[in-house]
Design a protein around this motif. Sequence first.
Motif, short mmCIF file in Angstrom:
data_model
loop_
_atom_site.label_atom_id
_atom_site.label_comp_id
_atom_site.label_asym_id
_atom_site.label_seq_id
_atom_site.Cartn_x
_atom_site.Cartn_y
_atom_site.Cartn_z
N SER A 27 52.32 3.17 -55.91
CA SER A 27 52.26 2.14 -56.93
C SER A 27 53.67 1.69 -57.33
N GLY A 109 50.55 0.87 -62.07
CA GLY A 109 49.30 1.47 -61.61
C GLY A 109 49.08 2.86 -62.18
N SER A 146 47.67 -2.96 -63.45
CA SER A 146 46.63 -2.45 -62.54
C SER A 146 46.40 -0.96 -62.72
N ARG A 174 42.68 -1.75 -62.51
CA ARG A 174 42.44 -1.75 -61.07
C ARG A 174 40.96 -1.86 -60.73
N ASP A 197 43.92 -2.30 -56.80
CA ASP A 197 45.00 -1.32 -56.92
C ASP A 197 46.27 -1.88 -56.28
#
Length: 412
Positions: A27, A109, A146, A174, A197
């Motif tokens: 991420s 993320g 996300s 996400r 994602d």
Amino acid sequence: MTSADGTPVRVGVFGLLGSGNLGNDGSLEAVLGYLRAEHPEAVVDALCGGPEAVTARFGIPATRLHWYRGEYRTASRTAAIAGKGLGKLVDVFRTAAWVRRHDVVIVPGMGVLEATLPLRPWGFPYSLFLLCASGRLLRTRVALVSVGAAPIGNRPTRALVRWSARLAAYRSYRDAPSRDAMRAMGVDTRRDEVYPDLAFSLPTPPTSAPAGPTGTVCVGVMNFHGSNDDRARAEEIHRRYLDGTIRFVRALVEDGRPVRLLTGDGVDAPVVDAILEAVDSPLVTAAEVASLADLMKETAAADTVVAIRYHNLISALKVGTPTLALCYATKSEALMDRMGLGEYCHPGREVDADRLLEQFRALEKRSAELRQTLAERNLAAARQLEDQFAALTAVLFPATDHRRAHARQEAS
């Protein structure tokens, strides 16, 4: 990219990064790719769990997330307990001082708003709250990009997560269940969007995958003991998961199938060792992976993947390999639904090797069809993440976005 006074915009990235979790680092890699492509003049650094690893791999300065170095070790002695307690106080000022140096902070993320794995409220949830509260007080925009979320039973953890989300300047999720979970916890999500994602924006590495089937099955494993609410039966859950997985791998070997064991975090090594010892076959080997790119290469070379870790699943789906998910949280089911494989989910807490084999064989019968489905869904995910990054620029870097829009108007 410069601010109104002509100085480069200072961007911080925050999270349990560089700590051995390949998904978290993937991420970060995705967000750094976005910043370097769209905002190359930004000055970027990190506040994270493994600063040395982040600096070595990504080439950005990094600061340790916690003042107390033993933060994630169990504290039983008086000195250790006192050290942890003092660390919580010191981290208030350390976090605020770090946030003050930035114009924008991005949390890239990760499942930062969930407790689907064992988690103490005064660990990462407390750190995230300090970040978001400091951002609000010091007028530094904090973006949760996300991220994953899930219902949380523990009241202190739920309160810290709820307030962190409320204090952030930007939120996206996400998957839809993550947004629903935050709404149920009392967060106003009317302006929050859902995107794939961040790992789906990473480049797919070149592979030397064979043109035809090899028979290889990648089995992604995890040192799984249930969620934060399962602590009382953690060992029972782990034993059921491990026993079922061993039986499944043994059945594949009896069919003459090569099995490649994959991990996603350093803590998964004992599970790999247990399977290798129990099955004891040259057909079972363990892959050495250090990034999502490594995972993608491994899964691209397989006929089929069966995995439990979320980013093992993403790596396999992104390269278009038919995949069966052992699901321990709603995020895995949501991911499989998004990618068109929703019927190929199996409960991670109750692994039934016979049923898993049935699902596996059904999956392989539709391999060609599902590869086409995955190719189409991956294109859609990439386009959606382009929209995500455009939205991020508009919210976090409005001056830059305005200059670009003005330049486009002049060019036309």
